[in-house]
Design an enzyme around this catalytic site. Structure first.
Site: not given
Ligand code: A2P
Length: 281
Positions: A44, A49, A74, A107
């Protein structure tokens, strides 16, 4: 590894690796390599990120073929809207050097504090997600941090409802009502921060059950979510913990143990409220 079934007949592993806060390439390389050897098959990530390239390099250096793993990504809040979400997905696909995502999620819902037209924004972004699904870039589309009112609004315009809703869920944040509502709609729930970002692990009730079962606190938290048919994506950079976090299929929590965990009062975690948060745009 157990799997859960999505409405489109696709399956999702019950446990994946969370990668939030892992940006260092060497650390990512070790995590992906260890996780693969231990048996994890779901990774994931998110554009936000800043680790998509690190993941792609880690997969390549381990020699993992694309069809052996499932990738979940996302779209970030700066790419809302029909066109923008499709562009963002294609950029992320390039970074991960892949033709498709197994799962692609919004997200955050548009914040109602920032946008009076949050409903239209979410509807348009979702239309772009549906297009990505129809065009084969994504095998299953979903959302994150959507509450009941966000899902209700989406139902007015969506032609395909989300297959997944990922949100913070752990002992001390059990999210019962939202889980129930997702189940009614046939949406599989994924728990982000299933260990409350590590903060729930010293809770007395959890520790007591862990002692009784001869398991760790983390294993109790994960088992509690799994018994509710919720996918978990614990994050760890430690190989022993990766091993521990997947070793949760040889015991069961009783109804009383489940209930006592359900009743743990609010405790820690990330605790971001999707309707209150404004700094994410
Ligand atoms: P670390 O990466 O040093 O192992 P969450 O997934 O709920 O956000 O929790 C992540 C936090 O929990 C991280 O700080 C991680 O630290 C820690 N963690 C993950 N697995 C375990 C485990 N089995 N035992 C103790 N701490 C863990």
């Amino acid at each position: 590894m157990e799997h859960f079934l999505l409405r489109n007949e696709m399956t999702i592993p019950a446990i994946g690796i969370g990668t939030w806060q892992i940006t260092d390439r060497d650390i990512m390389s070790n995590v992906v390599s260890d996780a693969y050897d231990i048996g994890y098959r779901l990774i994931d990530t998110a554009a936000a990120y800043s680790n998509e390239i690190a993941i792609s390099k880690a997969i390549a250096s381990k020699g993992i073929s694309r069809n052996e793993i499932l990738l979940s990504d996302k779209v970030w809040n700066t790419s809302r809207g029909y066109e923008a979400v499709q562009d963002a997905c294609k950029k992320s696909l390039k970074k991960l050097k892949t033709e498709y995502f197994d799962f692609y999620l919004i997200h955050w819902p548009a914040s109602m504090k920032l946008y009076p037209d949050w409903k239209d924004i979410n509807a348009e972004t979702w239309r772009g997600m549906e297009r990505l699904y129809q065009d084969g870039y994504v095998k299953a589309i979903g959302v994150c941090n959507f509450r009941e009112h966000h899902l209700r609004e989406l139902q007015k315009t969506a032609t395909i409802m989300p297959f997944i809703n990922q949100f913070e869920m752990h002992p001390g944040m059990s999210q019962k009502a939202l889980i129930e509502y997702c189940k009614e709609l046939g949406i599989v729930v994924e728990a982000s921060s299933p260990l409350g970002n590590g903060q729930i692990l010293k809770n007395k009730s959890i520790l007591a059950i862990a002692r009784k079962k001869n398991k760790t606190s983390a294993q109790i938290c994960l088992r509690w979510a799994l018994q509710q048919e919720i996918v978990v994506i614990p994050k760890t950079v430690n190989a022993n913990r990766l091993r521990q976090n997947i070793d949760v299929f040889d015991f069961e929590l009783t109804d009383d143990e489940m209930k006592s965990i359900d009743d743990i009062p609010y405790c820690g975690g990330i605790g971001i409220d999707p309707d209150e948060v404004t700094q994410f745009g």
